[in-house]
Scaffold this active site. Structure first.
Site, mmCIF file in Angstrom:
data_model
loop_
_atom_site.group_PDB
_atom_site.id
_atom_site.type_symbol
_atom_site.label_atom_id
_atom_site.label_comp_id
_atom_site.label_asym_id
_atom_site.label_seq_id
_atom_site.Cartn_x
_atom_site.Cartn_y
_atom_site.Cartn_z
ATOM 1 N N HIS A 143 0.842 -1.201 0.000
ATOM 2 C CA HIS A 143 0.000 0.000 0.000
ATOM 3 C C HIS A 143 0.878 1.251 0.000
ATOM 4 C CE1 HIS A 143 -3.574 2.360 1.677
ATOM 5 N NE2 HIS A 143 -2.561 3.148 1.991
ATOM 6 N N GLU A 144 1.868 1.281 0.883
ATOM 7 C CA GLU A 144 2.734 2.470 0.988
ATOM 8 C C GLU A 144 3.655 2.600 -0.226
ATOM 9 O OE1 GLU A 144 2.074 4.670 3.178
ATOM 10 O OE2 GLU A 144 0.630 3.374 4.177
ATOM 11 N N HIS A 147 1.724 4.261 -2.854
ATOM 12 C CA HIS A 147 1.729 5.714 -2.682
ATOM 13 C C HIS A 147 2.995 6.322 -3.295
ATOM 14 C CE1 HIS A 147 -1.855 6.467 -0.402
ATOM 15 N NE2 HIS A 147 -1.489 5.784 0.662
ATOM 16 N N GLU A 194 -6.186 6.727 -1.002
ATOM 17 C CA GLU A 194 -6.119 5.557 -0.128
ATOM 18 C C GLU A 194 -6.727 4.336 -0.817
ATOM 19 O OE1 GLU A 194 -4.735 5.032 3.052
ATOM 20 O OE2 GLU A 194 -3.735 6.827 2.327
#
Length: 364
Positions: A143-144, A147, A194
Site C-alpha cells: 500500500h505504501e 503511494h 487511499e
C-alpha cells in the site's frame, strides 16, 4: 511450505509463495479514477513540481527526516529484517527502482504513511507491526509503496503542512477559511488516493483474504476469532443503503474531516475491484506502462473519472444518491420524496393518511 518444498517458519527472507511481477507498470493501472484524473492534471501543469519544491523551505520535511532518523528505527538487514524483505519485495513486484527508506516509530496507534517532497519515506508504527501478521503486513507495505509509485507523497506532505498551518492561523477568520478550503479539497483527493493504494497493496500481496483481515484488524483490533469477513462487508452495505436523507447528510459531515475512507467502505471497494476485469487484466500482464504516461490525456482521465462517478451515483443505494438519480431522470413527486426522506421514509409508498389514487397536493 515454499515453492521449493522447504518448510518455512517465522519471518522469511523471501515470499512464502510465488507472486506475479509487473515490470514497468504505471500507477495508472491501479489508481482510482478520481485520484488518477487529479494526478494527471497536476502533472500536466507547467512548473507545478518547481513551485511546490520551492515550498520545501517552508515545509518541515527536513525536520521530519531528521526526527525519524534520530528517534525511530530504520528498517534494514540488521533491523526489522522481515519488514526490509517485504519492502524490497514490494518494490520488485511494482518495479519501483529506488527502494524508499522505511522507519518503525514507537506509537501504539496502528498507522502507516508515505511522505516527502524530494524522495518518499515510509513510516509504520509499532502498533501496526504488532497487530498484523506476515501477509497482512505485506499488503500494508505494498500500500505504501503504491503511494510512492503514484507520487502521492508530495501532496500528502503538503496536506500535513496545510492542516498544521490551519490550526496556527485559526484565529484569522478569512485566512483559516481559505486554507481549510484547500485542505478540504486535498482531503477528498487523499481519501481516493487511499483506495488506489489499497489496490497496490493487493497487487503486491496478491492475497485478498490477507487484505481483508488487515482492514478488519484496523477496525476491530487483534480479535480475528471474533470477526467475520462477510459480516464485515455487510456493514458496508448497511452503511451505504441504511437510513434516510438525514443519514446521508450525516455521512458527508462525518467523512469531511477524515483523511481516510471508513474501513468497511475500503474493504468493500477493494473486494469489488478484486472481482473486476481490470484487476484480472493486470494479473494477466495487460496494464499501462510508465513509458506511456506522457501520452496520457487529461481530458480522457477526467471523462473516465466523470463516468465513474455517474456509474457510482446510479448504482448507489444511498438515499441521497437515489434522489440525485431521480432528479437527473426527471422523476416526479420529488418534493414529497425529499420531505418523506427527512421524515424517515425512504420508500415511494403513499402516506397512510391519503389513498394511493388520491390526486397529489400542490406541494408534491
Amino acid at each position: 511450505m515454499s515453492d521449493d518444498g522447504h518448510e518455512q517458519t517465522g519471518h522469511e527472507n523471501v515470499p512464502s509463495r510465488q507472486r506475479k511481477r509487473f515490470p514497468g507498470i504505471s500507477s495508472r493501472a491501479y489508481e482510482h479514477p478520481a485520484d488518477r484524473s487529479a494526478l494527471v492534471a497536476l502533472r500536466k501543469l507547467s512548473g507545478f513540481d518547481t513551485v511546490f519544491k520551492a515550498l520545501s523551505g517552508l515545509l518541515p520535511e527536513r525536520s521530519l527526516r531528521l526526527l525519524f532518523l534520530s528517534d525511530s528505527v530504520r528498517v534494514s538487514d540488521q533491523q526489522f529484517a522481515h519488514l526490509n524483505d517485504m519492502l524490497r519485495d514490494a518494490c520488485y513486484i511494482l518495479d519501483l527502482e529506488k527502494v524508499p527508506p522505511m522507519y518503525v516509530n514507537q506509537d501504539p496507534q496502528p498507522n502507516a504513511m508515505c511522505i516527502g517532497l524530494d524522495e518518499p519515506i515510509i513510516v509504520v508504527t509499532t502498533g501496526l507491526v504488532e497487530l498484523l501478521d506476515e501477509e497482512e503486513m505485506r499488503a500494508v507495505v505494498g500500500h505504501e509503496v503504491g503511494h510512492a509509485l503514484s507520487g502521492h507523497a508530495v501532496y500528502r506532505t503538503i496536506l500535513l503542512f496545510l492542516t498544521n498551518l490551519a490550526l496556527r492561523v485559526a484565529w484569522i477568520p478569512l485566512g483559516n477559511l481559505a486554507i481549510m478550503a484547500i485542505v478540504t479539497a486535498l482531503r477528498e483527493w487523499f481519501r481516493k488516493s487511499e483506495l488506489s493504494a489499497d489496490r497496490a497493496g493487493l497487487l503486491v500481496g496478491q492475497d485478498l483474504k490477507a487484505s481483508m483481515r488487515g482492514l478488519m484488524k484496523i477496525a476491530g483490533g487483534n480479535h480475528l476469532h471474533e470477526m467475520n469477513v462477510d459480516a464485515f462487508l455487510r456493514q458496508a452495505e448497511e452503511y451505504e443503503a441504511g437510513g434516510d436523507l438525514r443519514d446521508s447528510v450525516l455521512k458527508i459531515l462525518n467523512v469531511l474531516p477524515r483523511s481516510h475512507p471508513f474501513t468497511t467502505v475500503r474493504a468493500a471497494e477493494l473486494k469489488k475491484w478484486s472481482e473486476s476485469r481490470d484487476y484480472q487484466r493486470i494479473l494477466d500482464g495487460h496494464y499501462p506502462r510508465r513509458t506511456e504516461d506522457k501520452e496520457t490525456s487529461v481530458a480522457d482521465s477526467f471523462r473516465e473519472s466523470a463516468s465513474h462517478y455517474a456509474d457510482h451515483v446510479k448504482s448507489s443505494k444511498d438515499p441521497l444518491m437515489k434522489l440525485v438519480t431521480d432528479i437527473a431522470g426527471g422523476a416526479g413527486n420529488l418534493g414529497g420524496r425529499v420531505r418523506r426522506g427527512f421524515d424517515g421514509f425512504t420508500s415511494s409508498a403513499p402516506p397512510k393518511d391519503r389513498p394511493a389514487d388520491a390526486p397529489p397536493r400542490g406541494d408534491d
